[in-house]
Design a protein around this motif. Sequence first.
Motif, short mmCIF file in Angstrom:
data_model
loop_
_atom_site.label_atom_id
_atom_site.label_comp_id
_atom_site.label_asym_id
_atom_site.label_seq_id
_atom_site.Cartn_x
_atom_site.Cartn_y
_atom_site.Cartn_z
N GLN A 50 0.85 -1.18 0.00
CA GLN A 50 0.00 0.00 0.00
C GLN A 50 0.89 1.24 0.00
O GLN A 50 2.07 1.16 0.36
N PRO A 51 0.35 2.41 -0.36
CA PRO A 51 1.17 3.63 -0.32
C PRO A 51 1.85 3.84 1.04
O PRO A 51 3.01 4.25 1.09
N LYS A 52 1.13 3.53 2.13
CA LYS A 52 1.72 3.76 3.46
C LYS A 52 2.97 2.89 3.66
O LYS A 52 3.89 3.30 4.37
N ASP A 53 3.04 1.70 3.05
CA ASP A 53 4.25 0.87 3.16
C ASP A 53 5.46 1.62 2.59
O ASP A 53 6.54 1.61 3.18
N TRP A 54 5.26 2.27 1.46
CA TRP A 54 6.34 3.05 0.84
C TRP A 54 6.68 4.28 1.68
O TRP A 54 7.84 4.64 1.84
N ILE A 55 5.65 4.92 2.22
CA ILE A 55 5.86 6.12 3.03
C ILE A 55 6.65 5.76 4.30
O ILE A 55 7.59 6.46 4.67
N ILE A 56 6.27 4.66 4.93
CA ILE A 56 6.98 4.24 6.14
C ILE A 56 8.41 3.83 5.80
O ILE A 56 9.35 4.18 6.52
N GLY A 57 8.59 3.13 4.69
CA GLY A 57 9.95 2.78 4.25
C GLY A 57 10.79 4.02 4.01
O GLY A 57 11.97 4.08 4.39
N ALA A 58 10.19 5.02 3.38
CA ALA A 58 10.91 6.28 3.11
C ALA A 58 11.21 7.02 4.42
O ALA A 58 12.29 7.59 4.58
N THR A 59 10.26 7.00 5.36
CA THR A 59 10.48 7.65 6.65
C THR A 59 11.61 6.96 7.40
O THR A 59 12.45 7.61 8.04
N ARG A 60 11.64 5.63 7.33
CA ARG A 60 12.72 4.87 7.97
C ARG A 60 14.08 5.28 7.38
O ARG A 60 15.04 5.51 8.11
N ALA A 61 14.14 5.40 6.05
CA ALA A 61 15.38 5.82 5.39
C ALA A 61 15.75 7.25 5.79
O ALA A 61 16.92 7.56 6.04
N LEU A 62 14.75 8.13 5.84
CA LEU A 62 14.97 9.52 6.23
C LEU A 62 15.54 9.60 7.65
O LEU A 62 16.52 10.30 7.89
N ALA A 63 14.92 8.86 8.58
CA ALA A 63 15.37 8.87 9.97
C ALA A 63 16.79 8.33 10.10
O ALA A 63 17.57 8.80 10.94
N ALA A 105 15.78 14.51 11.46
CA ALA A 105 15.96 14.46 10.00
C ALA A 105 15.04 15.46 9.31
O ALA A 105 15.46 16.13 8.34
N ILE A 106 13.83 15.59 9.78
CA ILE A 106 12.89 16.57 9.20
C ILE A 106 13.42 17.98 9.44
O ILE A 106 13.40 18.83 8.56
N ARG A 107 13.92 18.23 10.66
CA ARG A 107 14.46 19.56 10.99
C ARG A 107 15.66 19.89 10.08
O ARG A 107 15.77 21.01 9.58
N ALA A 108 16.53 18.91 9.86
CA ALA A 108 17.69 19.12 8.97
C ALA A 108 17.23 19.37 7.54
O ALA A 108 17.77 20.23 6.84
N GLY A 139 11.10 24.16 4.73
CA GLY A 139 11.36 25.06 5.86
C GLY A 139 10.14 25.90 6.21
O GLY A 139 9.83 26.09 7.39
N ARG A 140 9.43 26.40 5.20
CA ARG A 140 8.23 27.21 5.45
C ARG A 140 7.13 26.34 6.08
O ARG A 140 6.47 26.77 7.04
N ARG A 141 6.95 25.15 5.57
CA ARG A 141 5.94 24.25 6.16
C ARG A 141 6.32 23.88 7.58
O ARG A 141 5.47 23.82 8.47
N PHE A 142 7.60 23.61 7.79
CA PHE A 142 8.07 23.23 9.12
C PHE A 142 7.84 24.38 10.11
O PHE A 142 7.38 24.15 11.24
N ALA A 143 8.13 25.60 9.69
CA ALA A 143 7.92 26.77 10.55
C ALA A 143 6.44 26.91 10.91
O ALA A 143 6.09 27.21 12.06
N ARG A 144 5.56 26.67 9.95
CA ARG A 144 4.12 26.75 10.20
C ARG A 144 3.70 25.69 11.23
O ARG A 144 2.90 25.96 12.12
#
Length: 195
Positions: free
Chosen positions: A8-21, A107-110, A119-124
């Motif tokens: 499912q799309p969430k499988d890919w999203i979680i895999g990508a989040t794992r790689a990001l982290a 990782a998101i902050r970086a 950066g703009r979304r993160f600040a919001r």
Amino acid sequence: MARRNTLQPKDWIIGATRALAAGGVDAVSVEGIAKQLGASKGSFYWHFADRPALLQAVFDLWEREGTADLIERAEAVADPAEGLRVLARDTLDAETNGIDVARTEAAIRAWASRDPAIGRRFARIEDNRTAFLAQQIRALGYDEVTALRLSKVVHLAVVGLFAARASGSALAEDETLTFMVEWLIADAPGKGRRK
């Protein structure tokens, strides 16, 4: 072919989040995630147009699970003191979707520091977090200016806690945040009653 249909799309999203982290935004590759999931790159394109679409979905999931859902659960509690306790407990969860929350946040902050749109979304999102905290603290009886300052102190404490967790520092002590929240509640001019 069968694997593509079970992912499912969430499988890919979680895999990508794992790689990001684990390695930052540059570590998020379609090929690497496909390998991690035991799928083909073609399976990825069944769900996403490209890597930027996947990264957008990663950020969206992080925002929803790391901010919107936490605020929603705290807002559902009528008593502001208990709402702050719920928010603190939820914030202290070490993992979401089996992924280290502190490393993901770092990782998101970086990523936000080097990508102006992110950066703009993160600040919001940080503004939303501190505004909600200020609203809860104000409901305890603090004046508006003090409530906003205290909300920033609490948020910065969480940022520091997550940074300490990500680096494995002994400073990463969840009880410190709990102590801070309980101190705010105990010292509140309205002792936790809505004004």
